[in-house]
Write a protein that holds these residues in place. Structure first.
Motif, PDB file in Angstrom:
ATOM      1  N   GLN A 140     -43.603  -5.404  21.600  1.00  0.00           N
ATOM      2  CA  GLN A 140     -44.047  -6.905  21.413  1.00  0.00           C
ATOM      3  C   GLN A 140     -43.281  -7.579  19.995  1.00  0.00           C
ATOM      4  O   GLN A 140     -44.117  -7.164  19.110  1.00  0.00           O
ATOM      5  N   PRO A 141     -42.391  -8.180  20.278  1.00  0.00           N
ATOM      6  CA  PRO A 141     -41.832  -8.698  19.100  1.00  0.00           C
ATOM      7  C   PRO A 141     -42.518 -10.017  18.444  1.00  0.00           C
ATOM      8  O   PRO A 141     -43.556 -10.427  19.242  1.00  0.00           O
ATOM      9  N   PRO A 142     -42.150 -10.492  17.409  1.00  0.00           N
ATOM     10  CA  PRO A 142     -43.093 -11.773  17.058  1.00  0.00           C
ATOM     11  C   PRO A 142     -42.906 -13.046  18.007  1.00  0.00           C
ATOM     12  O   PRO A 142     -43.915 -13.838  18.167  1.00  0.00           O
ATOM     13  N   SER A 143     -42.225 -12.920  19.062  1.00  0.00           N
ATOM     14  CA  SER A 143     -42.190 -14.006  20.034  1.00  0.00           C
ATOM     15  C   SER A 143     -43.190 -13.632  20.807  1.00  0.00           C
ATOM     16  O   SER A 143     -43.720 -14.644  21.751  1.00  0.00           O
ATOM     17  N   ARG A 144     -43.881 -12.556  20.779  1.00  0.00           N
ATOM     18  CA  ARG A 144     -45.437 -12.344  21.654  1.00  0.00           C
ATOM     19  C   ARG A 144     -44.933 -11.683  23.123  1.00  0.00           C
ATOM     20  O   ARG A 144     -45.912 -11.129  23.819  1.00  0.00           O
ATOM     21  N   GLN A 145     -43.803 -11.705  23.327  1.00  0.00           N
ATOM     22  CA  GLN A 145     -43.405 -11.302  24.775  1.00  0.00           C
ATOM     23  C   GLN A 145     -43.581  -9.945  25.056  1.00  0.00           C
ATOM     24  O   GLN A 145     -42.968  -9.039  24.017  1.00  0.00           O
ATOM     25  N   MET A 146     -44.175  -9.189  26.055  1.00  0.00           N
ATOM     26  CA  MET A 146     -44.337  -7.816  26.388  1.00  0.00           C
ATOM     27  C   MET A 146     -42.951  -7.358  27.027  1.00  0.00           C
ATOM     28  O   MET A 146     -42.787  -7.711  27.969  1.00  0.00           O
ATOM     29  N   ILE A 147     -42.435  -6.342  26.264  1.00  0.00           N
ATOM     30  CA  ILE A 147     -41.113  -5.915  26.723  1.00  0.00           C
ATOM     31  C   ILE A 147     -41.414  -4.334  27.037  1.00  0.00           C
ATOM     32  O   ILE A 147     -41.823  -3.596  26.276  1.00  0.00           O
ATOM     33  N   LEU A 148     -41.083  -3.995  28.036  1.00  0.00           N
ATOM     34  CA  LEU A 148     -41.014  -2.355  28.696  1.00  0.00           C
ATOM     35  C   LEU A 148     -40.097  -2.060  28.019  1.00  0.00           C
ATOM     36  O   LEU A 148     -38.719  -2.056  28.294  1.00  0.00           O
ATOM     37  N   VAL A 149     -40.256  -0.692  27.040  1.00  0.00           N
ATOM     38  CA  VAL A 149     -39.273   0.083  26.481  1.00  0.00           C
ATOM     39  C   VAL A 149     -38.646   1.119  27.412  1.00  0.00           C
ATOM     40  O   VAL A 149     -37.560   1.487  27.498  1.00  0.00           O
ATOM     41  N   ILE A 150     -39.894   2.071  27.778  1.00  0.00           N
ATOM     42  CA  ILE A 150     -39.574   3.325  28.421  1.00  0.00           C
ATOM     43  C   ILE A 150     -40.653   3.666  29.246  1.00  0.00           C
ATOM     44  O   ILE A 150     -41.846   3.334  28.871  1.00  0.00           O
ATOM     45  N   ARG A 151     -40.309   4.336  30.211  1.00  0.00           N
ATOM     46  CA  ARG A 151     -41.603   4.760  30.923  1.00  0.00           C
ATOM     47  C   ARG A 151     -41.462   6.566  31.223  1.00  0.00           C
ATOM     48  O   ARG A 151     -40.191   7.035  31.184  1.00  0.00           O
ATOM     49  N   GLU A 172     -33.971   6.108  26.938  1.00  0.00           N
ATOM     50  CA  GLU A 172     -33.109   4.865  27.265  1.00  0.00           C
ATOM     51  C   GLU A 172     -32.311   4.589  25.955  1.00  0.00           C
ATOM     52  O   GLU A 172     -33.093   3.827  24.934  1.00  0.00           O
ATOM     53  N   ASN A 173     -31.171   4.871  25.973  1.00  0.00           N
ATOM     54  CA  ASN A 173     -30.497   4.218  24.869  1.00  0.00           C
ATOM     55  C   ASN A 173     -30.807   4.960  23.627  1.00  0.00           C
ATOM     56  O   ASN A 173     -30.881   6.063  23.671  1.00  0.00           O
ATOM     57  N   ARG A 174     -31.103   4.029  22.579  1.00  0.00           N
ATOM     58  CA  ARG A 174     -31.620   4.797  21.287  1.00  0.00           C
ATOM     59  C   ARG A 174     -33.152   5.211  21.507  1.00  0.00           C
ATOM     60  O   ARG A 174     -33.620   5.741  20.315  1.00  0.00           O
ATOM     61  N   PHE A 175     -33.683   4.895  22.549  1.00  0.00           N
ATOM     62  CA  PHE A 175     -35.258   5.133  22.644  1.00  0.00           C
ATOM     63  C   PHE A 175     -35.319   6.297  23.320  1.00  0.00           C
ATOM     64  O   PHE A 175     -35.035   6.620  24.607  1.00  0.00           O
ATOM     65  N   SER A 176     -36.289   7.316  23.012  1.00  0.00           N
ATOM     66  CA  SER A 176     -36.635   8.656  23.725  1.00  0.00           C
ATOM     67  C   SER A 176     -37.922   9.086  23.274  1.00  0.00           C
ATOM     68  O   SER A 176     -38.922   8.603  22.477  1.00  0.00           O
ATOM     69  N   VAL A 177     -38.565   9.758  24.541  1.00  0.00           N
ATOM     70  CA  VAL A 177     -39.973  10.197  24.292  1.00  0.00           C
ATOM     71  C   VAL A 177     -39.837  11.775  24.134  1.00  0.00           C
ATOM     72  O   VAL A 177     -39.079  12.565  24.570  1.00  0.00           O
ATOM     73  N   ASN A 178     -41.021  12.128  23.646  1.00  0.00           N
ATOM     74  CA  ASN A 178     -41.358  13.417  23.835  1.00  0.00           C
ATOM     75  C   ASN A 178     -42.829  13.723  24.309  1.00  0.00           C
ATOM     76  O   ASN A 178     -43.837  13.489  23.724  1.00  0.00           O
ATOM     77  N   PHE A 179     -42.709  14.083  25.714  1.00  0.00           N
ATOM     78  CA  PHE A 179     -43.926  14.222  26.417  1.00  0.00           C
ATOM     79  C   PHE A 179     -44.344  15.479  26.550  1.00  0.00           C
ATOM     80  O   PHE A 179     -43.588  16.507  26.987  1.00  0.00           O
TER      81      PHE A 179
END
Lengths: 114, 116
Positions: free
Chosen positions: B39-50, B61-68
């Protein structure tokens, strides 16, 4: 596609006043929901709907009413506004109420109750 | 009931560095999804990764990764090569398919600031 739209973007109410926050989506999504966002508490579910004519309560439903007469629209009504309802409100939709995994959010409505 | 906990209210990182945001959750379900929203300062909710619980491979997803870590009920987000535009509030969220339908449960959020 406009996606999920919300009106108004900002609203100031006096205690005891009523109003309706509008939410519409043009993606033919079955599932729609309302969340409120408060500092330090993330987003909390108020009400949700799995299709036209079907609604149910979420985590924090008190003081709010909803109805779903069409697939596109899901308005949230504040019956008698209280300062505790000062918050940012988000509407979201997704394709199916079950097995759906991505919700599309509207831009939010910032509500202040004085 | 499901709970999601983000124990880091605020974090900061230098541009181009790597940062990891933590998230833990509690559930008795076996079939669920986990998400990171921005959620950037614009307030819009944006899905990064699932991440789907049944998939052992960590999502990227590109520069984003998870450790599940399913057994530990941990779901951290790693942002590599941080950019100024990554400055935002990040929310971890849980969606249980067995009892919750499409009802998302959110954590409290982590405010990430990327410094030049």
């Amino acid at each position: 596609n406009a996606g999920v739209t919300q009106t108004p973007k900002f609203q100031v109410l006096k205690t005891g006043q009523s109003m309706t926050l509008q939410c519409a989506q043009d993606m033919n999504h079955e599932y729609m929901s309302w969340y409120r966002q408060d500092p330090g508490m993330g987003l909390r579910l108020i009400h949700y709907s799995v299709g036209a004519g079907i609604t149910d309560q979420g985590e924090v439903p008190n003081g709010y009413n909803v109805s779903r007469s069409t697939t596109e629209d899901f308005p949230l009504r504040l019956l008698s506004a209280a300062p505790s309802q000062t918050s940012v409100y988000f509407c979201a939709s997704s394709p199916q109420y079950y097995n759906s995994y991505e919700q599309y959010f509207g831009p939010g409505t910032r509500l202040t109750v004085t | 009931a499901q709970t999601v906990t983000q124990s880091q209210p605020e974090m900061s990182v230098q541009e181009a560095e790597t940062v990891t945001l933590s998230c833990t959750y509690d559930t008795s379900e076996n079939n669920y999804y986990l998400f990171w929203y921005k959620q950037p300062p614009s307030r819009q909710m944006i899905l990064v990764i699932r991440q789907e619980a049944y998939k052992q491979q960590n999502a990227t997803e590109n520069r984003f990764s998870v450790n599940f870590q399913k057994a530990a009920k941990s779901f951290s987000l790693k942002i590599s090569d941080s950019q100024l535009g990554d400055t935002a509030m990040y929310f971890c969220a849980f969606l249980g398919l067995e009892t919750s339908g499409s009802r998302l449960t959110f954590g409290e959020g982590t405010q990430l600031t990327v410094n030049p």
